[in-house]
Structure formats: C-alpha cells, structure tokens
Scaffold this motif. Structure first.
Motif, PDB file in Angstrom:
ATOM      1  N   LEU A 183      39.942  35.493  22.184  1.00  0.00           N
ATOM      2  CA  LEU A 183      38.736  34.845  22.701  1.00  0.00           C
ATOM      3  C   LEU A 183      38.147  35.614  23.872  1.00  0.00           C
ATOM      4  CD1 LEU A 183      39.607  31.042  22.479  1.00  0.00           C
ATOM      5  CD2 LEU A 183      38.231  32.443  20.920  1.00  0.00           C
ATOM      6  N   GLU A 187      34.396  37.122  23.873  1.00  0.00           N
ATOM      7  CA  GLU A 187      33.439  36.783  24.925  1.00  0.00           C
ATOM      8  C   GLU A 187      32.946  38.039  25.640  1.00  0.00           C
ATOM      9  OE1 GLU A 187      32.114  33.940  25.338  1.00  0.00           O
ATOM     10  OE2 GLU A 187      33.469  32.604  24.240  1.00  0.00           O
ATOM     11  N   ARG A 230      35.919  30.172  16.774  1.00  0.00           N
ATOM     12  CA  ARG A 230      34.972  30.163  17.900  1.00  0.00           C
ATOM     13  C   ARG A 230      33.572  30.527  17.416  1.00  0.00           C
ATOM     14  NH1 ARG A 230      31.299  30.994  20.494  1.00  0.00           N
ATOM     15  NH2 ARG A 230      31.046  31.719  22.663  1.00  0.00           N
ATOM     16  N   SER A 234      29.920  27.939  16.853  1.00  0.00           N
ATOM     17  CA  SER A 234      28.802  28.202  17.756  1.00  0.00           C
ATOM     18  C   SER A 234      27.500  27.662  17.171  1.00  0.00           C
ATOM     19  CB  SER A 234      28.678  29.702  18.035  1.00  0.00           C
ATOM     20  OG  SER A 234      28.333  30.401  16.863  1.00  0.00           O
TER      21      SER A 234
END
Length: 383
Positions: A183, A187, A230, A234
């Motif tokens: 993650l 990011e 993730r 979104s």
C-alpha cells in the motif's frame, strides 16, 4: 510460403548502456552478457536500415499502425539528435497509410524541458521506471557510486506531470519487491499522478527463482491482491489505470487476452538491439546467456524472415504451447500461463507452468471472484 503474423511493435535499443546501476536490471544483472559485445549506441547506418525494414513490413502487411518503443539501457543517453534522426527516418520511410505511434521508457533522471519539447514535436509518450518512495526505489535503483537516483527521478516527474508536459506522460513502471509494503508503494506511485501504472514481476525462472519465491504462500499474489483491493475500492473512475488489474478484470468478464503477462496473448513485438541484431523480449535474459538471441539482424533479414525463425515463432505461440498442467487449470483463461520466459527449466525448457504459477493463480482467483460477484449483485439489483 507460410503466412506470418506481423509485428505491430518494435522495441528499439537505441542506447545499450545506462547512467544508473540498478541491481535488479534484466539487461545487465541476469544471465545474459550479450550487451558487453554490442556498441553502446545505435549507428546512423543501423537506424536507416531499421527504418527501411519497418516500412517494408508495414507495407507488406498493410498495417494501419506500428509502434516504436525507444528503450535501452537508458535511451536518453543516445541524445536528442539521435532520437530525432531515428523517428524522422521511420516516419519518412512509412507510407502515409501507416500511423506511427511512439513511446519511450526511461529511468527519468535525464528528463528536462528540451527532451520533453522533442517528445511534443514527435508525439512521443514517456514512461518512467519507479519502484515507489525513496526507500523503495533505493533498494535497487542507485547510481554506480551508491548515491540515490530518486531526487533526479522526482525532478523529471515534476516536469512530466506539469501542465506544459502532462500530455506526454504515459505512466510508471514498478518492479515488485516484496520488502516494499504494497500500500505504501502504491500510494507513493499515486503521488506522482500517473495516468497508468504497470507492475512488473521480477524476471525469473525455475532455475533462478525470484526473491521470496514460495509456491505454498504465494507472496507475490498477496502483494498484488492488497494493491488490487485498494485500487478496486477507489472512486469511479479509479485514480489511475493499472494494466495487470484491468487485463484480469477484462478476462474475468470474458474479454480477449491483451498481453503475454496475463491471458496468454501471442507476442506482437520484437526487439532490435544497438547493432541491428533482432532479439526476443528482455524477459529471456533471465533464462540463460544467449536465450534472447535469434541469430538474425536487420541488414540480412526482413521481419517476415524473423517471424518465421523457429525461435521467434516458438516465442509467439501464446496459449497454444502451454504445459498440460496449465491447460487443465481452472484459471488458464485469465492467467494464460504467464510469461513464457518465466516457465523455463533446464531439463524441459518451457514445458512448465510459470515459476509464478501459485501467485498468478491466487491473483486470478481473487479478482475473478470479486468481479463476478459484483456483476451478479448488480444484475440482481436490476431485476
């Protein structure tokens, strides 16, 4: 004469060396040593002959578009004049009926306004290799003296995503390292505002497996699944496109294979090195010394001859040459057996599942279940 499937994409090794020393580089750090005997940069004569061969191939097969990927090494080390010369030569050689699509893959450290102005002039899309934040990137992508390359990449990316140059920004290429938190890595890549991210599994074989290889635990699957969840949660549309996820979602819904990495599409590209020699994909540099060599070159051979060469034809069979274990697998329509080079064992060559078999299966099963469940729920809600 047997008809051949034409090449639609040509990966051009414009410069054979690099200005940083990534220790996971598939050109210099794996099994292949061919780069040592080749010229550092592609000569004018080679570029001119290559342009004629590409145009000849496009005319013969009436191709509406061909793609040139400027590659290396680090292609920007060739200099702007050489890039301009190659692109101009290919464009002039092509018929007006064939569109030329151009991209460039760089480590980003040499990007500046002058380079990006050239990319605007020729319509070259720019992809940058980046493995995450500074800590993640510096695990592998350092300069020869050990200094970090990350600040220079950051400078290049700031230029590339600026309003002036944003339309030249193709995306980021990230090699997965299990030590980099998934993650945090995702990011960090998102912070660079890429239009697309490609996640690359380290090129490896059964003889030389990837770091952390564990078929029982499938750690690469776990890493990718964490990022997928993730990405999938979104906002719509997603913050960025992620090629492997989009391909697997499409395949889960019955789409056609679009790449060799998943789905098992037959390779539609070929590589030309600095000396004009024709090579298989860089993934074969992980197999053994000389595994990417075809023995052919643009001076003595046209691209139809290249396509008929047994080694090249074998690398382009897609799912038709999968091992029995793969053809009987429940997720073969999605994973496609993975990249052919990743199936290699010395005793039986490529007649094996991928060294990433467990990882590909885990990712495919997870994405397939998630997407199909959501589609069923959506359809039930419409009744």
């Amino acid at each position: 004469m047997v008809e051949v499937a034409p090449f639609h994409e040509f990966v051009i090794k414009l410069h054979g060396l690099c200005n940083i020393a990534c220790d996971h580089c598939y050109v210099y750090e794996l099994r292949d040593t061919g780069w040592k005997s080749r010229p550092a940069v592609m000569a004018d004569r080679t570029m001119e002959q290559l342009a004629l061969r590409i145009a000849e191939h496009a005319r013969r097969h009436r191709l509406p578009q061909v793609t040139l990927v400027l590659h290396g090494g680090e292609p920007l080390m060739a200099g702007r004049a050489r890039v301009d010369r190659l692109v101009t030569a290919v464009r002039q050689a092509l018929d007006t009926t064939t569109r030329l699509r151009l991209s460039l893959q760089t480590n980003g450290t040499l990007l500046n306004d002058a380079w990006l102005d050239l990319c605007h002039r020729h319509g070259i899309a720019v992809g940058v290799s980046l493995d995450g934040d500074r800590t993640a990137n510096d695990r592998h992508r350092r300069r020869a003296d050990g200094r970090s390359s990350h600040p220079a990449v950051e400078r290049g990316l700031r230029l590339l995503r600026s309003p002036r140059h944003r339309d030249r920004y193709a995306g980021l290429l990230c090699t997965v390292d299990l030590r980099n938190p998934p993650l945090a890595t995702y990011e960090a890549l998102l912070a660079q505002e890429p239009p697309r991210i490609d996640f690359l599994l380290p090129h490896a074989t059964w003889q030389y497996p990837p770091p952390g290889h564990d078929p029982a635990r499938a750690p690469y699957a776990a890493w990718l699944i964490t990022v997928f969840d993730r990405w999938y949660r979104s906002a719509a549309p997603p913050e960025t496109r992620v090629r492997i996820f989009e391909d697997l979602v499409d395949l889960a819904l019955g789409g056609s294979p679009a790449s060799e990495a998943v789905g098992g599409a037959a390779a539609g590209f070929i590589v030309v090195d600095t000396d004009g020699s024709v090579q298989l994909a860089d993934a074969y540099r992980a197999v053994h010394d000389g595994a990417s060599e075809t023995g052919l070159d643009v001076f003595a051979h046209d691209f139809d001859t290249v396509a008929r060469a047994p080694r090249v034809a074998g690398a382009r069979r897609g799912r038709s040459e999968l091992a029995r274990q793969c053809t009987d697998c429940s997720v073969v329509e999605m994973c496609g057996g993975g990249m052919r080079a990743h199936r290699y064992r010395p005793e039986n060559a490529f007649d094996n599942p991928s060294v990433y078999c467990a990882d590909l299966m885990g990712v495919a099963e997870h994405i397939g279940h998630r997407v199909r469940s959501d589609v069923r729920e959506l359809l039930e809600g419409l009744r």
